[in-house]
Scaffold this motif. Sequence first.
Motif, short mmCIF file in Angstrom:
data_model
loop_
_atom_site.label_atom_id
_atom_site.label_comp_id
_atom_site.label_asym_id
_atom_site.label_seq_id
_atom_site.Cartn_x
_atom_site.Cartn_y
_atom_site.Cartn_z
N MET A 1 0.84 -1.17 0.00
CA MET A 1 0.00 0.00 0.00
C MET A 1 0.89 1.24 0.00
N ARG A 2 0.45 2.27 -0.70
CA ARG A 2 1.22 3.51 -0.74
C ARG A 2 1.06 4.26 0.58
N LYS A 3 1.98 5.17 0.83
CA LYS A 3 1.88 6.01 2.02
C LYS A 3 0.71 6.98 1.85
N LEU A 4 -0.07 7.15 2.91
CA LEU A 4 -1.23 8.03 2.87
C LEU A 4 -0.92 9.37 3.51
N SER A 5 -1.47 10.42 2.96
CA SER A 5 -1.43 11.73 3.61
C SER A 5 -2.62 11.79 4.57
N PHE A 6 -2.66 12.86 5.37
CA PHE A 6 -3.80 13.00 6.25
C PHE A 6 -5.10 13.20 5.46
N ALA A 7 -5.03 13.87 4.32
CA ALA A 7 -6.23 14.05 3.49
C ALA A 7 -6.79 12.70 3.06
N ASP A 8 -5.91 11.75 2.72
CA ASP A 8 -6.34 10.40 2.36
C ASP A 8 -7.01 9.73 3.56
N LEU A 9 -6.36 9.82 4.71
CA LEU A 9 -6.90 9.23 5.94
C LEU A 9 -8.28 9.82 6.24
N ALA A 10 -8.40 11.13 6.13
CA ALA A 10 -9.68 11.81 6.40
C ALA A 10 -10.76 11.30 5.46
N ASP A 11 -10.42 11.10 4.20
CA ASP A 11 -11.40 10.61 3.24
C ASP A 11 -11.90 9.22 3.63
N TYR A 12 -10.99 8.34 4.03
CA TYR A 12 -11.42 7.00 4.48
C TYR A 12 -12.33 7.11 5.70
N LEU A 13 -11.97 7.95 6.66
CA LEU A 13 -12.79 8.10 7.85
C LEU A 13 -14.17 8.66 7.52
N SER B 1 -11.70 16.32 12.44
CA SER B 1 -11.04 17.43 13.14
C SER B 1 -10.45 16.98 14.47
N ARG B 2 -11.11 16.08 15.18
CA ARG B 2 -10.57 15.56 16.45
C ARG B 2 -9.32 14.73 16.21
N ILE B 3 -9.35 13.87 15.18
CA ILE B 3 -8.18 13.05 14.84
C ILE B 3 -7.02 13.94 14.41
N ALA B 4 -7.29 14.96 13.61
CA ALA B 4 -6.24 15.85 13.11
C ALA B 4 -5.46 16.48 14.25
N MET B 5 -6.13 16.82 15.34
CA MET B 5 -5.49 17.54 16.44
C MET B 5 -4.98 16.66 17.57
N PHE B 6 -5.33 15.38 17.56
CA PHE B 6 -4.90 14.48 18.65
C PHE B 6 -3.39 14.27 18.55
N THR B 7 -2.69 14.41 19.67
CA THR B 7 -1.23 14.27 19.65
C THR B 7 -0.77 12.93 20.21
N GLY C 1 3.98 14.13 21.07
CA GLY C 1 4.27 15.50 20.68
C GLY C 1 3.92 15.90 19.26
N LEU C 2 3.43 14.96 18.45
CA LEU C 2 3.01 15.28 17.08
C LEU C 2 1.53 14.97 16.93
N THR C 3 0.85 15.79 16.14
CA THR C 3 -0.56 15.48 15.87
C THR C 3 -0.62 14.31 14.89
N ILE C 4 -1.74 13.63 14.88
CA ILE C 4 -1.92 12.55 13.91
C ILE C 4 -1.85 13.12 12.49
N GLN C 5 -2.33 14.33 12.31
CA GLN C 5 -2.22 14.97 10.99
C GLN C 5 -0.75 15.10 10.58
N LYS D 1 3.72 13.77 7.29
CA LYS D 1 5.18 13.59 7.24
C LYS D 1 5.55 12.13 6.97
N LYS D 2 4.53 11.28 6.81
CA LYS D 2 4.72 9.84 6.50
C LYS D 2 5.59 9.15 7.56
N LEU D 3 5.31 9.43 8.84
CA LEU D 3 6.10 8.89 9.94
C LEU D 3 5.56 7.58 10.50
N TYR D 4 4.38 7.18 10.07
CA TYR D 4 3.83 5.91 10.55
C TYR D 4 4.48 4.76 9.78
N SER D 5 4.35 3.56 10.31
CA SER D 5 4.91 2.37 9.67
C SER D 5 3.99 1.93 8.53
#
Length: 91
Positions: free
Chosen positions: A1-13, A62-68, A71-75, A80-84
Amino acid sequence: MRKLSFADLADYLQHGREIEFAYNGRQYSITNHSGFWYLCDDTDHILLDTLCRFEEKERLVSRIAMFTIDGLTIQEIFNKKLYSEDSLDIL
């Protein structure tokens, strides 16, 4: 699977999909059950937050975007493609 941006994640949610991912050696999930969305630390089986009612998709994003996490938000983690990449599962 390709790396997802937050916009991609938001669309799935927004389409009601659940997400599992790992970041910094820990497993997390964004799931729904009994009419609510939840954010969980699956490594230690801890409920981190009850995010909103199932139908409140804009609020969910919006809640997921701001959850840290560490020290980093999920967004930021997704943009930044920091997830595995190997851990990402869209249910």
